[in-house]
Design an enzyme around this catalytic site. Structure first.
Site, mmCIF file in Angstrom:
data_model
loop_
_atom_site.group_PDB
_atom_site.id
_atom_site.type_symbol
_atom_site.label_atom_id
_atom_site.label_comp_id
_atom_site.label_asym_id
_atom_site.label_seq_id
_atom_site.Cartn_x
_atom_site.Cartn_y
_atom_site.Cartn_z
ATOM 1 N N ASP A 140 0.865 -1.183 0.000
ATOM 2 C CA ASP A 140 0.000 0.000 0.000
ATOM 3 C C ASP A 140 0.902 1.234 0.000
ATOM 4 O O ASP A 140 1.660 1.449 0.952
ATOM 5 C CB ASP A 140 -0.866 -0.046 1.280
ATOM 6 C CG ASP A 140 -1.825 1.125 1.390
ATOM 7 O OD1 ASP A 140 -1.595 2.164 0.730
ATOM 8 O OD2 ASP A 140 -2.799 1.005 2.151
ATOM 9 N N ASN A 196 2.729 5.189 -9.836
ATOM 10 C CA ASN A 196 1.515 5.266 -10.664
ATOM 11 C C ASN A 196 0.225 4.985 -9.902
ATOM 12 O O ASN A 196 -0.860 5.288 -10.387
ATOM 13 C CB ASN A 196 1.695 4.258 -11.827
ATOM 14 C CG ASN A 196 0.439 4.060 -12.611
ATOM 15 O OD1 ASN A 196 -0.012 4.967 -13.308
ATOM 16 N ND2 ASN A 196 -0.168 2.883 -12.490
ATOM 17 N N SER A 220 -2.063 13.989 -13.618
ATOM 18 C CA SER A 220 -3.290 13.951 -14.417
ATOM 19 C C SER A 220 -3.487 15.345 -15.001
ATOM 20 O O SER A 220 -3.039 16.339 -14.415
ATOM 21 C CB SER A 220 -4.490 13.611 -13.530
ATOM 22 O OG SER A 220 -5.703 13.901 -14.195
ATOM 23 N N SER A 237 -6.049 16.695 -14.752
ATOM 24 C CA SER A 237 -6.893 17.332 -13.731
ATOM 25 C C SER A 237 -6.064 18.129 -12.724
ATOM 26 O O SER A 237 -6.612 18.886 -11.933
ATOM 27 C CB SER A 237 -7.713 16.277 -12.974
ATOM 28 O OG SER A 237 -6.855 15.502 -12.157
ATOM 29 N N TYR A 289 -9.300 15.132 -6.073
ATOM 30 C CA TYR A 289 -8.503 14.535 -7.150
ATOM 31 C C TYR A 289 -7.662 15.611 -7.833
ATOM 32 O O TYR A 289 -6.451 15.464 -7.995
ATOM 33 C CB TYR A 289 -9.427 13.842 -8.153
ATOM 34 C CG TYR A 289 -8.684 12.967 -9.149
ATOM 35 C CD1 TYR A 289 -7.993 11.832 -8.727
ATOM 36 C CD2 TYR A 289 -8.669 13.278 -10.497
ATOM 37 C CE1 TYR A 289 -7.307 11.030 -9.639
ATOM 38 C CE2 TYR A 289 -7.989 12.482 -11.414
ATOM 39 C CZ TYR A 289 -7.309 11.356 -10.981
ATOM 40 O OH TYR A 289 -6.627 10.570 -11.886
ATOM 41 N N LYS A 322 -3.562 15.900 -7.652
ATOM 42 C CA LYS A 322 -2.768 15.747 -8.875
ATOM 43 C C LYS A 322 -1.937 17.014 -9.146
ATOM 44 O O LYS A 322 -0.819 16.935 -9.657
ATOM 45 C CB LYS A 322 -3.658 15.389 -10.064
ATOM 46 C CG LYS A 322 -4.259 13.978 -9.953
ATOM 47 C CD LYS A 322 -3.176 12.890 -9.857
ATOM 48 C CE LYS A 322 -3.756 11.483 -9.898
ATOM 49 N NZ LYS A 322 -2.716 10.435 -9.894
#
Ligand SMILES: NC(=O)c1ccc[n+]([C@@H]2O[C@H](COP(=O)([O-])OP(=O)(O)OC[C@H]3O[C@@H](n4cnc5c(N)ncnc54)[C@H](O)[C@@H]3O)[C@@H](O)[C@H]2O)c1
Length: 245
Positions: free
Chosen positions: A60, A87, A140, A142, A153, A157
């Site tokens: 993890d 990733n 990302s 985003s 999110y 990112k």
């Protein structure tokens, strides 16, 4: 001597495509890691017939000691680490900021940001002693554009992009390059539960349409390679034109 590539989130759509890409590159051994043992096993099953040596470690990324164990296993088995691809990532629940919980924010930061921090922290001592290494983080698009109902999110990112840039500056003199890739949307398990109409609407915002994981691996392959020897601190956008307008 073979090149050694460590990939986290290797059980997912992009991670599996990256595993196939790197395992199939000449003289390359891979260490594949994911929190899901079953997903990792499926990735190993899908590797191309001809590939380098493969080690798998369940871990993890939000737990530093588990990430340290991945790095330790890679060094124990192969003696070095040339490339880390950080990733693993999670999408936050769909909701406006006032409806999201502190736990929603904490989960996004623990996996998306601390996951990257842990990877860098664990691998840097190995790469510094080699005086070489390439780290590629999955950010990302985003992190560069605002998505309504996805604040954790987007914020995490954006943090990954800055993390890559600061790490690039901090470790350049140690021979370590750090970059990130900012993908546009490609369908994966991350979108589970999103109605098809929502996915179609996202696709319509990409001039080249929705992507696939296989259309992203070239960017990682390049950033990991010696061909990118003078490239560090960059956020490479591969988004089917999403952020162009
Ligand atoms: N799919 C997209 O449209 C898209 C776009 C831009 C960026 N990304 C990013 O690409 C990366 C890969 O996502 P994907 O789309 O392949 O999704 P995916 O869900 O198929 O893969 C993500 C993988 O990460 C693993 N993972 C989740 N939490 C983890 C943890 N705490 N520790 C270790 N592993 C963990 C999951 O088990 C899964 O195998 C993510 O960082 C994601 O944010 C995806």
């Amino acid at each position: 001597m073979s090149r050694v590539v460590v990939i986290t989130g290797a059980g997912g759509a992009l991670g599996s495509a990256l595993a196939s890409q790197f395992a199939g590159e000449p003289d390359t051994d891979v260490v594949l890691s994911d929190v899901s043992e079953a997903a990792l096993a499926a990735t190993v099953e899908s590797l191309p017939g001809e590939h380098g040596r493969v080690e798998t470690v369940t871990a993890d990324v939000s737990d530093f000691t588990q990430v340290e164990a991945v790095v330790a296993r890679a060094v124990e088995r192969f003696g070095r680490i040339d490339v880390l691809i950080s990733n693993a990532g999670v999408l936050s629940p769909n909701g406006r900021i006032h409806n999201l919980t502190t736990a929603d924010w904490e989960r996004a930061f623990r996996v998306n940001v601390l996951g990257g921090v842990h990877g860098i922290k664990a691998v840097v001592p190995v790469m510094r002693s080699q005086k070489s290494g390439s780290i590629v983080l999955t950010a990302s698009v985003s992190g560069l554009t605002a998505w309504s109902h996805a604040a954790p999110y987007c914020a995490t990112k954006a943090a990954v992009i800055q993390l890559a840039k600061v790490a690039a500056v901090e470790y350049a003199r140690d021979g370590i390059r750090v970059n990130c890739v900012c993908p546009g949307t490609f369908v994966s398990a991350i979108h589970e539960g999103l109605p098809q109409a929502a996915i179609d609407a996202i696709g319509a915002k990409h001039p080249l349409g929705l992507g696939s994981a296989s259309e992203l691996v070239g960017a990682y392959s390049y950033l990991a390679s010696d061909a990118a020897g003078w490239t560090t601190g960059t956020a490479m956008v591969v988004d089917g034109g999403y952020s162009a307008p």
